[in-house]
Design an enzyme around this catalytic site. Structure first.
Site, short mmCIF file in Angstrom:
data_model
loop_
_atom_site.label_atom_id
_atom_site.label_comp_id
_atom_site.label_asym_id
_atom_site.label_seq_id
_atom_site.Cartn_x
_atom_site.Cartn_y
_atom_site.Cartn_z
N VAL A 27 54.66 40.52 50.92
CA VAL A 27 53.42 39.88 51.37
C VAL A 27 52.26 40.37 50.52
O VAL A 27 52.14 41.56 50.25
CB VAL A 27 53.18 40.15 52.88
CG1 VAL A 27 53.07 41.63 53.17
CG2 VAL A 27 51.93 39.43 53.37
N SER A 28 51.44 39.43 50.06
CA SER A 28 50.23 39.73 49.29
C SER A 28 50.57 40.57 48.05
O SER A 28 51.35 40.13 47.21
CB SER A 28 49.21 40.42 50.21
OG SER A 28 47.94 40.43 49.64
N TRP A 29 50.02 41.79 47.92
CA TRP A 29 50.37 42.66 46.79
C TRP A 29 51.88 42.85 46.71
O TRP A 29 52.46 42.85 45.62
CB TRP A 29 49.66 44.00 46.98
CG TRP A 29 49.81 45.00 45.87
CD1 TRP A 29 48.95 45.21 44.84
CD2 TRP A 29 50.88 45.95 45.69
NE1 TRP A 29 49.40 46.22 44.02
CE2 TRP A 29 50.59 46.69 44.53
CE3 TRP A 29 52.04 46.24 46.39
CZ2 TRP A 29 51.43 47.70 44.06
CZ3 TRP A 29 52.88 47.23 45.93
CH2 TRP A 29 52.56 47.96 44.77
N GLY A 58 54.09 40.77 47.51
CA GLY A 58 54.72 39.56 47.01
C GLY A 58 54.90 39.61 45.50
O GLY A 58 55.89 39.10 44.96
N THR A 88 50.76 35.21 48.57
CA THR A 88 50.74 35.99 47.33
C THR A 88 50.49 35.10 46.12
O THR A 88 50.30 33.88 46.25
CB THR A 88 52.04 36.79 47.20
OG1 THR A 88 51.90 37.76 46.16
CG2 THR A 88 53.24 35.89 46.90
#
Length: 274
Positions: free
Chosen positions: A94-96, A98, A120
């Protein structure tokens, strides 16, 4: 605590000793986030094993002594899997995290069955989010000051509340532990200059890209870019979802995740297995 990639890392596992028809999930967290922040996700998938670890300087993992990058942390993750006796996993970030998940799948394709990318981007080649949200995202008060988080939750994460999100929001804030300044800085430093975009056309994995259409930090267009660059990708958009739609749209997100991971093997996957 485990030694991997020349580092001491705090590792959490769920249900690896239980019989399952599904491979475990290797999960890469968002920037600065500790294991506890996403632990409820592992609890909502009781039919699967789960592996997650605190990045250096986050949660209970000691501060990094030297900087790291996606290559070295993917190597560390692979060593963790080997120590746990796991040969292949579904990879999720998730996000970073990802970005880390993309790099791990590219670096270790034989260890990766399917890939899930949540809120992401492809790294430095991204469409930036709302400046107001990005400014508040960089403020460490979001980890230690519940009032700050409550006041700026909408700006930071966007989206409308579903699935009892107010209760979940308070619970989420209570699970956050601030990273060390060095740990946070090194996470930012790790992705400077990194992009997966040139390699994504060669990522031969079934991939689910999950995005919120009201994400203030990672706009939806970034998910469209990922889904168009990865040959076997599908994009799922969560209407009214912000950056934390895994929290605010939990029921929908878990249903989507299960549908993707439980889908029968494709011809390409069967050919690779053979």
């Amino acid at each position: 605590m485990m030694e991997a990639g020349g580092r001491t890392l705090r590792v959490a596992t769920w249900r690896l000793d239980e019989q399952s028809d599904h491979p475990p999930i290797l999960f890469f967290n968002g920037i600065g986030a500790n294991i506890e922040a996403v632990a409820p996700l592992a609890e909502q998938l009781p039919e699967r094993g789960f592996v997650m670890f605190d990045m250096p300087g986050t949660g209970e993992s000691p501060d990094p002594t030297v900087p790291y990058n996606p290559f070295t942390m993917s190597w560390a993750a692979k060593q963790i899997l080997e120590q746990l006796g796991l040969e292949d996993v579904d990879v999720m970030g998730v996000s970073w995290g990802g970005a880390m998940a993309q790099h791990f799948a590219l670096q270790y394709p034989k260890a990766t069955r399917r890939l899930v990318l949540v809120a992401t981007t492809a790294g430095m080649l991204m469409v930036p989010g709302n400046p107001a949200a990005l400014t508040k995202m960089a403020n460490p008060r979001r980890y230690i000051d519940p009032n700050f988080m409550n006041e700026h939750f909408q700006t930071l994460y966007g989206g409308i509340d579903r699935d009892g999100a107010e209760h979940q929001k308070d619970s989420h804030i209570g699970r956050l532990k601030p990273p060390s300044p060095r740990g946070y800085f090194y996470q930012i430093l790790a992705m400077l200059g990194w992009t997966s975009l040139p390699a994504l056309p060669f990522l031969g994995k079934e991939t689910l890209v999950m995005m919120g259409d009201e994400d203030q930090i990672v706009p939806l267009i970034n998910g469209r870019i990922l889904a168009s660059a990865i040959p076997n990708a599908q994009l799922e958009v969560f209407r009214g979802g912000g950056h934390l739609f895994l929290l605010t749209h939990a029921d929908e997100a878990i249903a989507s995740l299960r549908k993707f991971l439980d889908a029968p093997a494709t011809d390409a996957e069967l050919a690779r297995a053979a």
